[in-house]
Design a protein around this motif. Structure first.
Motif, PDB file in Angstrom:
ATOM      1  N   TYR A   1     -10.357  -9.421   4.526  1.00 45.95           N
ATOM      2  CA  TYR A   1     -11.303  -8.342   4.760  1.00 45.95           C
ATOM      3  C   TYR A   1     -12.741  -8.847   4.806  1.00 45.95           C
ATOM      4  O   TYR A   1     -13.139  -9.714   4.015  1.00 45.95           O
ATOM      5  CB  TYR A   1     -11.179  -7.270   3.673  1.00 45.95           C
ATOM      6  N   ALA A   2     -13.524  -8.272   5.717  1.00 44.91           N
ATOM      7  CA  ALA A   2     -14.950  -8.574   5.776  1.00 44.91           C
ATOM      8  C   ALA A   2     -15.606  -8.206   4.455  1.00 44.91           C
ATOM      9  O   ALA A   2     -15.327  -7.158   3.875  1.00 44.91           O
ATOM     10  CB  ALA A   2     -15.600  -7.793   6.918  1.00 44.91           C
ATOM     11  N   ASP A   3     -16.466  -9.077   3.965  1.00 40.33           N
ATOM     12  CA  ASP A   3     -17.195  -8.880   2.705  1.00 40.33           C
ATOM     13  C   ASP A   3     -16.246  -8.727   1.517  1.00 40.33           C
ATOM     14  O   ASP A   3     -16.646  -8.223   0.460  1.00 40.33           O
ATOM     15  CB  ASP A   3     -18.103  -7.653   2.777  1.00 40.33           C
TER      16      ASP A   3
ATOM     17  N   ILE B   1      -8.369  -0.927   3.726  1.00 44.03           N
ATOM     18  CA  ILE B   1      -7.213  -0.037   3.627  1.00 44.03           C
ATOM     19  C   ILE B   1      -7.256   0.756   2.323  1.00 44.03           C
ATOM     20  O   ILE B   1      -7.036   1.981   2.322  1.00 44.03           O
ATOM     21  CB  ILE B   1      -5.895  -0.828   3.745  1.00 44.03           C
ATOM     22  N   SER B   2      -7.537   0.115   1.217  1.00 42.94           N
ATOM     23  CA  SER B   2      -7.618   0.825  -0.065  1.00 42.94           C
ATOM     24  C   SER B   2      -8.692   1.905  -0.015  1.00 42.94           C
ATOM     25  O   SER B   2      -8.497   3.031  -0.515  1.00 42.94           O
ATOM     26  CB  SER B   2      -7.917  -0.151  -1.203  1.00 42.94           C
ATOM     27  N   PHE B   3      -9.828   1.585   0.583  1.00 43.79           N
ATOM     28  CA  PHE B   3     -10.888   2.593   0.735  1.00 43.79           C
ATOM     29  C   PHE B   3     -10.422   3.786   1.538  1.00 43.79           C
ATOM     30  O   PHE B   3     -10.647   4.945   1.173  1.00 43.79           O
ATOM     31  CB  PHE B   3     -12.097   1.937   1.430  1.00 43.79           C
TER      32      PHE B   3
ATOM     33  N   ILE C   1      -4.286   3.087  11.544  1.00 42.17           N
ATOM     34  CA  ILE C   1      -3.021   2.724  10.891  1.00 42.17           C
ATOM     35  C   ILE C   1      -2.837   3.504   9.592  1.00 42.17           C
ATOM     36  O   ILE C   1      -1.707   3.709   9.134  1.00 42.17           O
ATOM     37  CB  ILE C   1      -2.955   1.197  10.634  1.00 42.17           C
ATOM     38  N   THR C   2      -3.930   3.967   8.989  1.00 43.68           N
ATOM     39  CA  THR C   2      -3.834   4.769   7.769  1.00 43.68           C
ATOM     40  C   THR C   2      -3.683   6.257   8.061  1.00 43.68           C
ATOM     41  O   THR C   2      -3.554   7.060   7.128  1.00 43.68           O
ATOM     42  CB  THR C   2      -5.059   4.550   6.857  1.00 43.68           C
TER      43      THR C   2
ATOM     44  N   TYR D   1       0.840  -1.192   0.000  1.00 39.01           N
ATOM     45  CA  TYR D   1       0.000   0.000   0.000  1.00 39.01           C
ATOM     46  C   TYR D   1       0.884   1.254   0.000  1.00 39.01           C
ATOM     47  O   TYR D   1       1.972   1.255   0.578  1.00 39.01           O
ATOM     48  CB  TYR D   1      -0.894   0.038   1.246  1.00 39.01           C
ATOM     49  N   ASP D   2       0.391   2.307  -0.604  1.00 41.43           N
ATOM     50  CA  ASP D   2       1.104   3.586  -0.634  1.00 41.43           C
ATOM     51  C   ASP D   2       0.442   4.557   0.338  1.00 41.43           C
ATOM     52  O   ASP D   2      -0.666   5.031   0.101  1.00 41.43           O
ATOM     53  CB  ASP D   2       1.078   4.164  -2.054  1.00 41.43           C
TER      54      ASP D   2
END
Length: 352
Positions: free
Chosen positions: A339-341, A346-348, A114-115, A83-84
């Motif tokens: 991830y749930a579902d 994190i990307s979101f 964390i993000t 991830y960036d």
């Protein structure tokens, strides 16, 4: 605060949580905050059942141990690698959490912090104490988090995006209410197992863990079995007999008695072993103390069916019969990157 700093904070939380188990609580030397939080956390674990009758010490200890195992450097590095984080602009992210199992919303809480975002948490009325306690611990070891964590009891206000978890009915409300905000809206899901009759006794015992952990209340609990025509449930019942003591828990026993009575009054055909009923049904969502089953003709036909119903399924358990399936006994031990579902949180959060 750098990403490495944030990782280290949660690694320290993992170390703190590793001191607690149903067998023995063992205070380790050099763990930050033990003088303030160690005994208090033990008290909270044992008080949790008074806050929510399903949160027995056994189940809370299991949830705590699961997070203790997840929060280490190896897991955090593997999860976040790729991830960036360089372009993140801190925003306020609202979380509306479920309360069906202990600490069910912790992954979202962790993901927001964390993000680098601020988190505004609205806890479920069924789980109002465990996460706030861990938040206090985090603030104690990292005071800079104090202004980044807020718990809200009233109407959510002044937020930029939302992650909300609820039933299919509440999801419709969330979708309308948050239509002008970036959002992840999670609905009800269930997990299923695919059997072919060649499972070992050890695998079927492990399947019992997938069914009975958290009394079957989690979306990762197996509530439906797919079996081939002519399948005999004898080996299944023999294996899961190890979980017979679950009927000694009053809330579970009440559900067992009630749901069994409803099924019998409706003249449904049941298989029953005294603490679990098995009923043929096309639905994925079975009531507490019951598991549905459905026959399949071929695995290829079943795989197509499961792909078509993917939006209703959290995970699939099998002995490698279905691609991307989970091993028996592993549904309640997801990795940080599970991830749930299947929605990458994190990307979101990185593009929000």
């Amino acid at each position: 605060m750098t990403l490495e700093n944030k990782k280290n904070i949660f690694i320290e939380l993992g170390t703190f949580l590793s001191q607690f188990s149903e067998a023995k609580n063992h205070q380790k030397e050099g763990v930050s905050g033990n003088a303030i939080f160690f005994d208090s956390f033990i008290d909270l674990i044992h008080l949790s059942q008074s806050h929510n009758g399903w949160y027995t010490p056994e189940q809370v200890y299991y949830a705590v141990a699961s997070w203790a195992q997840a929060l280490n450097k190896e897991n955090l590095d593997k999860w976040l690698d790729g991830y960036d984080f360089t372009a993140v602009k801190p925003k306020k992210i609202a979380l509306i959490l479920a309360g069906n199992i202990p600490l069910v919303g912790f992954h979202d809480f962790l993901s927001v912090l964390i993000t680098g975002h601020d988190v505004i948490v609205k806890t479920s009325s069924n789980d109002q104490h465990l996460l706030p306690f861990l938040a206090k611990y985090l603030i104690h070891i990292a005071p800079e988090l104090e202004n980044k964590i807020t718990f809200s009891e009233g109407k959510l206000e002044n937020f930029d995006a939302v992650i909300a978890t609820g039933s299919n009915n509440t999801a419709r409300y969330f979708e309308y209410y948050f239509k002008d905000k970036p959002s992840i809206i999670r609905k009800s899901r269930n997990s299923v197992a695919v059997l072919n009759g060649e499972e070992t006794k050890e695998q079927l015992i492990a399947l019992g863990e997938d069914i009975f952990r958290y009394f079957g209340l989690g979306c990762r609990n197996v509530s439906k079995l797919f079996v081939p025509k002519g399948y005999s449930f004898n080996a299944f019942f023999e294996a899961i007999f190890e979980y017979q003591d679950i009927i000694k828990y009053e809330k579970y026993a009440n559900n067992y008695d009630y749901n069994k009575a409803v099924f019998l009054m409706s003249n449904f055909k049941l298989l029953d072993n005294g603490f679990l009923t098995i009923k043929e049904d096309s639905s994925h969502a079975s009531p507490i103390s019951s598991v549905f089953y459905e026959y399949y003709e071929t695995l290829s036909d079943l795989e197509q069916k499961l792909e078509a119903e993917a939006e209703n399924i959290q995970c699939i358990v099998s002995n490698n019969l279905i691609k991307n399936s989970v091993a028996f006994g592993q549904t309640q031990q997801p990795k940080l990157w599970d991830y749930a579902d299947n929605t990458d949180t994190i990307s979101f959060l990185l593009i929000t």
